[in-house]
Write an enzyme that holds these catalytic residues in place. Sequence first.
Site, PDB file in Angstrom:
ATOM      1  N   VAL A  12      41.704  85.080  52.293  1.00  0.00           N
ATOM      2  CA  VAL A  12      43.000  84.924  51.617  1.00  0.00           C
ATOM      3  C   VAL A  12      44.014  84.232  52.530  1.00  0.00           C
ATOM      4  O   VAL A  12      44.763  83.345  52.096  1.00  0.00           O
ATOM      5  CB  VAL A  12      43.537  86.289  51.111  1.00  0.00           C
ATOM      6  CG1 VAL A  12      44.862  86.107  50.376  1.00  0.00           C
ATOM      7  CG2 VAL A  12      42.519  86.955  50.192  1.00  0.00           C
ATOM      8  N   GLU A 124      52.188  90.852  44.294  1.00  0.00           N
ATOM      9  CA  GLU A 124      51.584  90.275  43.084  1.00  0.00           C
ATOM     10  C   GLU A 124      50.054  90.167  43.187  1.00  0.00           C
ATOM     11  O   GLU A 124      49.330  90.374  42.210  1.00  0.00           O
ATOM     12  CB  GLU A 124      52.187  88.888  42.827  1.00  0.00           C
ATOM     13  CG  GLU A 124      51.707  88.201  41.574  1.00  0.00           C
ATOM     14  CD  GLU A 124      51.993  89.018  40.328  1.00  0.00           C
ATOM     15  OE1 GLU A 124      53.150  89.118  39.943  1.00  0.00           O
ATOM     16  OE2 GLU A 124      51.035  89.577  39.736  1.00  0.00           O
ATOM     17  N   VAL A 127      46.815  93.196  42.437  1.00  0.00           N
ATOM     18  CA  VAL A 127      46.134  93.515  41.169  1.00  0.00           C
ATOM     19  C   VAL A 127      45.917  92.219  40.406  1.00  0.00           C
ATOM     20  O   VAL A 127      46.837  91.411  40.245  1.00  0.00           O
ATOM     21  CB  VAL A 127      46.973  94.469  40.288  1.00  0.00           C
ATOM     22  CG1 VAL A 127      46.243  94.765  38.975  1.00  0.00           C
ATOM     23  CG2 VAL A 127      47.295  95.751  41.025  1.00  0.00           C
ATOM     24  N   GLY A 129      44.303  89.527  41.154  1.00  0.00           N
ATOM     25  CA  GLY A 129      44.215  88.263  41.917  1.00  0.00           C
ATOM     26  C   GLY A 129      45.315  87.290  41.543  1.00  0.00           C
ATOM     27  O   GLY A 129      46.501  87.545  41.758  1.00  0.00           O
ATOM     28  N   ILE A 131      46.331  86.411  38.590  1.00  0.00           N
ATOM     29  CA  ILE A 131      47.011  86.648  37.300  1.00  0.00           C
ATOM     30  C   ILE A 131      48.388  87.251  37.548  1.00  0.00           C
ATOM     31  O   ILE A 131      48.499  88.254  38.246  1.00  0.00           O
ATOM     32  CB  ILE A 131      46.208  87.646  36.419  1.00  0.00           C
ATOM     33  CG1 ILE A 131      44.773  87.179  36.229  1.00  0.00           C
ATOM     34  CG2 ILE A 131      46.902  87.879  35.092  1.00  0.00           C
ATOM     35  CD1 ILE A 131      43.881  88.220  35.547  1.00  0.00           C
ATOM     36  N   ASP A 196      37.594 100.219  43.171  1.00  0.00           N
ATOM     37  CA  ASP A 196      38.513  99.071  43.250  1.00  0.00           C
ATOM     38  C   ASP A 196      39.405  99.029  41.996  1.00  0.00           C
ATOM     39  O   ASP A 196      40.633  98.919  42.089  1.00  0.00           O
ATOM     40  CB  ASP A 196      37.676  97.785  43.383  1.00  0.00           C
ATOM     41  CG  ASP A 196      38.520  96.530  43.344  1.00  0.00           C
ATOM     42  OD1 ASP A 196      39.089  96.164  44.379  1.00  0.00           O
ATOM     43  OD2 ASP A 196      38.613  95.918  42.255  1.00  0.00           O
ATOM     44  N   LYS A 200      43.642  99.653  41.406  1.00  0.00           N
ATOM     45  CA  LYS A 200      44.484  98.705  40.676  1.00  0.00           C
ATOM     46  C   LYS A 200      45.194  99.373  39.499  1.00  0.00           C
ATOM     47  O   LYS A 200      46.392  99.132  39.273  1.00  0.00           O
ATOM     48  CB  LYS A 200      43.629  97.521  40.215  1.00  0.00           C
ATOM     49  CG  LYS A 200      43.133  96.661  41.392  1.00  0.00           C
ATOM     50  CD  LYS A 200      42.054  95.682  40.957  1.00  0.00           C
ATOM     51  CE  LYS A 200      41.593  94.797  42.100  1.00  0.00           C
ATOM     52  NZ  LYS A 200      40.366  94.037  41.770  1.00  0.00           N
ATOM     53  N   GLY A 297      39.091  85.803  44.460  1.00  0.00           N
ATOM     54  CA  GLY A 297      38.810  84.475  45.008  1.00  0.00           C
ATOM     55  C   GLY A 297      39.928  83.993  45.902  1.00  0.00           C
ATOM     56  O   GLY A 297      41.094  84.386  45.750  1.00  0.00           O
TER      57      GLY A 297
HETATM   58  N1  HSE Z   1      35.997  93.006  44.500  1.00  0.00           N
HETATM   59  C1  HSE Z   1      37.121  92.653  43.704  1.00  0.00           C
HETATM   60  C2  HSE Z   1      36.636  92.165  42.341  1.00  0.00           C
HETATM   61  C3  HSE Z   1      37.935  91.599  44.389  1.00  0.00           C
HETATM   62  O1  HSE Z   1      35.419  92.007  42.160  1.00  0.00           O
HETATM   63  O2  HSE Z   1      37.415  91.989  41.430  1.00  0.00           O
HETATM   64  C4  HSE Z   1      39.351  91.511  43.946  1.00  0.00           C
HETATM   65  O3  HSE Z   1      40.077  92.668  44.204  1.00  0.00           O
END
Ligand code: HSE
Length: 405
Positions: A12, A124, A127, A129, A131, A196, A200, A297
């Site tokens: 990132v 931002e 959560v 990525g 969006i 994960d 979020k 990504g």
């Molecule tokens: N491992 C997470 C996913 C990455 O697959 O969405 C983004 O938080």
Amino acid sequence: MINIAVLGYGTVGSGVVEVIRTNQESINKKAGQDINIKYVLDLREFPGDPVMDILVHDYNVILNDPEVEIVAEVMGGVNPAYDFVKAALEKGKSVCTSNKELVEKHGAELLKIAKEHNRNFLFEASVGGGIPIIRPLNQSLTADEITEITGILNGTTNYILTKMCQEGLAFDTVLKEAQDLGYAERNPEADVEGFDACRKIAILASLAFGKDVDYENIYTEGITKITDVDFKYANSIGCAVKLFGKAKKVDDKFYAYVAPVMVNSTHPLYSVNGVFNGILVNGNVLGDVMFYGSGAGKLPTASAVVSDIVDAVKHLNTNVIIQWSSKKLEITDIKLSSKKFFVRVSGQAEDRLAQIEEAFGKVQVIKVAELTDEFAFITSELTEAAFEEAASKVDGIITRIRIED
Ligand code: HSE
């Protein structure tokens, strides 16, 4: 000119530098000032990379430089990110982060420190990525009381479930393929067990309802028990299986969970496939609004971080209020929430239906021709507690999946 520092030159962090350098001119125009990356912090060396000119290994260089107004924390993990971010805010620097662990665990406290120093703590990218969802919740949907947020919040699991649905493959086969393609981690636990997505939805629920939601209090079920046979049934009735993170307010009670659910083609999130994420928000005056895009990504995530940097420049000496108190939000036991259930059982429907309907009341039977020694049924809407009670009276239950309308 505004000087910024980037903490971490991983995926990132290098994306943040790339986005700023690629779109420098338009970003500066939108920010109203020139943005200059004065430092990048990383323990490693990057021989041959232009970042070497601004690379530092000691965080104190950044912390003690009064010219640095904004810090982008993109290292991940709670430590040392928490100490670094807290120290930056206390020094009167704004912080933008992509770090969902940090935001979920310390969001309320870091927002308070930012407010006390008239700076901003923005997240931002934590959560969804790339969006936009955090800023819309804080700045666009302010006329509404948010009643419900439902998200496909994890790209890895959505990729796996989409492949299983479309190609009839087993979970293990698709997971291995996703790992080979780099879509899934070698240790996929955080994704496939739902942790994960849970962090979020905890962040989104904290923002939507204004009080702190601990992810440990959210019922979380991953996708490891979903099989190719489940998809034979789902496909036969025009449904998909998705991993939802959901938070909702019903009367004065708050519910939240992460679990695989069966959805039919009329559900707005049905068509969110592959690595994409989708987030459906319901406001009491607006109704439904949906956000869709790349949830992970390098560049999508960096795009969200840079959008926060621009926002921080635009509000350099103004704290943009974000409602997230440190008071804990009480999450009601999932056993009290109601939904329909899809249930697979062994045997023949003709022999088993009387026992099943005695326990569950009227059910809808589903048969798939090639599955000769089992069948499935869909219950009417009932609480999770009532489902468990009824299920304990039926022999040979193979699995159950919640249904979301
Ligand atoms: N491992 C997470 C996913 C990455 O697959 O969405 C983004 O938080």
